[in-house]
Scaffold this active site. Structure first.
Site, PDB file in Angstrom:
ATOM      1  N   ASP A 191     -46.467 -22.467  20.176  1.00 17.25           N
ATOM      2  CA  ASP A 191     -47.227 -21.556  19.351  1.00 17.25           C
ATOM      3  C   ASP A 191     -47.767 -22.370  18.169  1.00 17.25           C
ATOM      4  O   ASP A 191     -47.305 -23.493  17.919  1.00 17.25           O
ATOM      5  CB  ASP A 191     -46.294 -20.429  18.885  1.00 17.25           C
ATOM      6  CG  ASP A 191     -46.991 -19.443  17.976  1.00 17.25           C
ATOM      7  OD1 ASP A 191     -48.167 -19.133  18.222  1.00 17.25           O
ATOM      8  OD2 ASP A 191     -46.360 -18.990  17.003  1.00 17.25           O
ATOM      9  N   ASP A 193     -49.129 -20.727  14.671  1.00 20.72           N
ATOM     10  CA  ASP A 193     -48.788 -20.171  13.365  1.00 20.72           C
ATOM     11  C   ASP A 193     -47.275 -20.097  13.176  1.00 20.72           C
ATOM     12  O   ASP A 193     -46.545 -19.561  14.030  1.00 20.72           O
ATOM     13  CB  ASP A 193     -49.378 -18.773  13.218  1.00 20.72           C
ATOM     14  CG  ASP A 193     -50.906 -18.790  13.176  1.00 20.72           C
ATOM     15  OD1 ASP A 193     -51.482 -19.854  13.453  1.00 20.72           O
ATOM     16  OD2 ASP A 193     -51.506 -17.743  12.877  1.00 20.72           O
TER      17      ASP A 193
END
Length: 409
Positions: A191, A193
């Site tokens: 991922d 963020d």
């Protein structure tokens, strides 16, 4: 047959303990060579100046009193060097191979790694009928990481029992079958963020749009799993309508890499892994990151821009929770990597499908609901600590100084 002869093969463990010496290994094996020993396995560990050297050997039983003479020779050799020696019966090769069918690697990361944590993990392994064959150091700074080689208990049972214990004692661990090579997991999906970077990109956009508090509240609820990701994303993006597209450059400049990100990527790629990102964020930033970090692949949502302004809408399919898992599977297929050899890393509820699809899913500094549902956790501020959960020792890590700064390296 004479009474003092024995045609049976002797299987022995020769263990040496004491202060390390420059020629200790070669000198010991010269002693063993005099008895025509065959080496089945050998291990040497060094802690500070102290060494443990263990050889698993067989010797032909055709020589008179061969085993007794070998024991005496090893003890005399050790005493002359102020070392301690033990020579004990060992398992035959067949028995060792059978036991190897139920072996697991248990990588444990602590910040710090306490004696209580180590004691509880060891006790739980024993309670499950397991045996710790070896403990090897992986890292000492800024985290402490060790790896247990465990036999006698199935990997699945071990994973379920130790994962619950690790959450309780505040340690991070990952468990894998011993048959999988360290270089077998050859694809890592992260991922972006709050994982690859320290920020939530939409919060950075919202700052320039003057709607930061509204967006942050929606983001927090979505990451806790309280809101549908797609609906919450569309609601947040709508608040950006009318924002000048030139703000993209400002947001890129604001992005802060998570400490250890460059070290992680460079080390993994140096070992032959493919590394990329799958994000619920925006290609305007993820493509930039992929280019600067030389990632192998990336996928994210795209903010629609018309007449030099953000419209408050997205273009193309939404990268949501199910899509992340599908993209992981797609990238693995394209790379020719079985899912069992993939690693996924994320922090939010929208990462859970991806984490549970991968061979190893790691919740990185995640929310409580995510930590409780992910196969493995990593709760330290250094992303390169993931290397130790994969069993990669510090000696193989390619450290990049200042790698939390996007322009570095």
């Amino acid at each position: 047959m004479p009474a003092d002869r024995d045609d049976r093969t002797s299987t022995l463990l020769v263990s040496i303990f004491g202060r390390d010496q420059p020629t200790i290994t070669s000198s010991l094996f010269r002693q063993l060579a005099a008895f025509d020993a065959t080496v089945l396995d050998v291990e040497k560990t060094r802690t500070q100046a102290q060494v443990t050297l263990t050889a698993h050997i067989t010797t032909p039983g055709s020589r008179p009193h061969a085993e007794g003479r070998l024991r005496a020779a090893v003890h005399d050799w050790a005493a002359a060097r102020e070392l301690h020696a033990e020579v004990t019966p060992g398992r035959a090769r067949g028995a060792e191979s059978l036991r190897g069918e139920h072996r697991s690697h248990v990588a444990v990361v602590g910040h710090p790694l306490t004696a209580r944590t180590t004691a509880e993990i060891s006790a739980r392994i024993a309670a499950l009928g397991g045996r710790i064959d070896r403990i090897s150091p992986l890292a000492r700074h800024p985290v402490t990481a060790v790896e247990f080689l465990v036999s006698g208990v199935g990997t699945t049972l071990l994973r379920g029992q130790l994962s619950e214990l690790a959450r309780r004692v505040g340690a991070d661990l990952a468990i894998s079958e011993a048959g999988l090579s360290r270089k077998a997991r050859r694809l890592v999906v992260m991922d972006v963020d709050s994982t690859l970077i320290q920020d939530e990109v939409i919060d950075l956009f919202a700052h320039y749009a003057g709607c930061g508090a509204q967006v942050e509240a929606i983001t927090a609820a979505a990451m806790r799993g309280e809101l549908d990701f797609t609906e919450s994303l569309q609601a947040r993006v709508a608040l950006l309508a009318g924002l000048d597209a030139s703000v993209v450059d400002k947001v890129r400049a604001d992005v802060r890499l998570t400490p250890g990100a460059r070290t992680l990527i460079r080390t993994l790629q140096g070992l032959g892994y493919r590394v990329g990102v799958v994000s619920g964020g925006f290609t305007q930033v993820t493509d930039y990151l992929a280019d600067h970090l030389k990632l192998d692949f990336s996928a994210a949502n795209t903010l629609e821009v018309r007449a030099g302004q953000l419209t408050g809408r997205l273009t193309g399919p939404v990268v949501d929770r199910p899509a992340k898992a599908r993209l992981l599977a797609r990238y693995a297929h394209e790379a020719g990597v079985p899912l069992a050899r993939t690693v996924a890393v994320g922090d939010g509820a929208n990462d859970l499908d991806m984490l549970n699809t991968a061979g190893l899913g790691v919740a990185f500094n995640a929310k409580p609901a995510v930590r409780g549902s992910a196969p493995a956790t990593l709760n330290v501020p250094f992303l390169d600590s993931l290397l130790y959960l994969l069993g990669i020792p510090h000696e193989e890590v390619v450290t990049v100084q200042g790698d939390h700064v996007l322009e570095a390296g």
